[in-house]
Design a protein around this motif. Structure first.
Motif, PDB file in Angstrom:
ATOM      1  N   SER A   1       0.848  -1.198   0.000  1.00  0.00           N
ATOM      2  CA  SER A   1       0.000   0.000   0.000  1.00  0.00           C
ATOM      3  C   SER A   1       0.883   1.247   0.000  1.00  0.00           C
ATOM      4  O   SER A   1       2.075   1.179   0.337  1.00  0.00           O
ATOM      5  N   SER A   2       0.277   2.385  -0.339  1.00  0.00           N
ATOM      6  CA  SER A   2       1.008   3.660  -0.306  1.00  0.00           C
ATOM      7  C   SER A   2       1.580   3.907   1.085  1.00  0.00           C
ATOM      8  O   SER A   2       2.718   4.374   1.232  1.00  0.00           O
TER       9      SER A   2
ATOM     10  N   LEU B   1       0.757   8.934  -4.906  1.00  0.00           N
ATOM     11  CA  LEU B   1       1.580   7.717  -4.999  1.00  0.00           C
ATOM     12  C   LEU B   1       0.835   6.541  -5.631  1.00  0.00           C
ATOM     13  O   LEU B   1       1.352   5.903  -6.549  1.00  0.00           O
ATOM     14  N   ALA B   2      -0.398   6.259  -5.145  1.00  0.00           N
ATOM     15  CA  ALA B   2      -1.141   5.096  -5.669  1.00  0.00           C
ATOM     16  C   ALA B   2      -1.361   5.182  -7.185  1.00  0.00           C
ATOM     17  O   ALA B   2      -1.083   4.213  -7.905  1.00  0.00           O
TER      18      ALA B   2
END
Length: 327
Positions: free
Chosen positions: A144-145, A178-179
């Motif tokens: 995950s981020s 980011l994601a």
């Protein structure tokens, strides 16, 4: 008898367009007085020699030969001009090794290793070369981020781990960016590299081996008018400023050249490779970003600029690469 050379171009990836641009320059500068050259186009559909009248002569993949007018053409060596797979990632090199044919690029193992950006920086760090802090993400085990940001500080670069020409790359300044950046990079590759951003001056350096000695070409400093040197900045005239030779003092030049030679030796490179470094002014050290084992050769590309800046000609330069490979 002149050595018979296969000049291979094309490829199986989006970088084939760059290969064909490089091919124009390479073909104009392979010396016909010294070599008998046959162009071989390698595409996912077919491997063939294009004839002057628009025909195609297929390559016999069982022994990498051509049959022209009933005569079998065997090659003494291969000039590799393919960016991306299979010419830059070691696949073609492994095939030529099986055929017992020498070629102008790094060997299969080095090509495969340097095509993987994460493995490149891991080996470089192990050899004492400075590299940015990074994380290696896999599609099968995504992080995950929050997990990424627990280990790395913003801003970061997110890029497909394999491949070149800065396709699918993003600079991330804010956590919420980011994601989407990771998702964009995963569209290009099943592995992604997330790397802390290093501020500093960007230099790119061509290095090659000739007559057994390692030579460093004049250094280029790259300044992108965009936020970083992405695909658009690389291939759109006016978006990047490239200064060759770089305007640097003798101490910095010597430090960069020493690092470039060390990297070339550490990875046991062959032929001409181009390395990208960021010079961090606070700690006064260059950080290695990546190694290109089949650097671009179009008129505007950096290695041809560097050869011209050295006072040499591309014809002599390509001859030196071929002579080294045939030796």
């Amino acid at each position: 008898m002149k050595p018979v050379i296969a000049f291979v171009t094309g490829g199986y990836s989006g970088e084939a367009v760059v290969s064909y641009k490089s091919a124009i320059t390479i073909e104009q500068n392979l010396d016909p007085e010294k070599y008998e050259v046959y162009r071989i186009n390698i595409t996912p559909e077919e491997w063939f020699h294009p004839t002057a009248d628009g025909g195609k002569i297929p390559v016999d993949k069982s022994d990498f030969t051509l049959t022209i007018a009933g005569k079998k053409i065997r090659f003494n060596g291969v000039f590799i001009g393919i960016h991306g797979t299979p010419g830059e990632d070691g696949k073609l090199q492994g095939y030529f090794d099986l055929m017992g044919l020498p070629y102008t690029s790094c060997d299969a193992a080095v090509s495969a290793l340097t095509f993987n950006k994460r493995y490149t920086v891991a080996v470089a760090a192990f050899g004492g070369i400075r590299v940015a802090k990074s994380l290696h993400l896999f599609k099968a085990q995504p992080l995950s981020s929050a997990q990424v940001l627990a280990q790395l500080k913003l801003p970061v670069f997110v890029k497909p781990n394999n491949g070149g020409s800065s396709i699918g790359m993003s600079k991330v300044n804010l956590p919420e960016e980011l994601a989407p950046a990771i998702e964009k990079a995963f569209k290009e590759d099943a592995q992604v590299l997330v790397e802390e951003f290093i501020t500093g001056r960007e230099f790119t350096i061509g290095v090659y081996r000739s007559k057994g000695a390692i030579h460093v070409l004049p250094i280029t400093e790259v300044k992108s008018k965009k936020e970083f040197f992405d695909f658009e900045a690389k291939y759109t005239p006016g978006l990047a400023m490239e200064t060759t030779p770089a305007e640097i003092d003798a101490a910095l030049q010597s430090q960069l050249e020493m690092n470039a030679k060390k990297v070339y030796e550490l990875f046991n490179c062959r032929g001409v490779v181009r390395m990208d470094f960021i010079y961090e002014p606070e700690i006064k050290e260059p950080f290695l970003l990546e190694i290109n084992t089949v650097p671009g050769q179009s008129e505007a590309s950096i290695v041809p600029q560097q050869v011209r800046a050295s006072g040499g000609t591309l014809k002599d330069f390509y001859s030196a690469l071929l002579d080294e490979c045939l030796a």
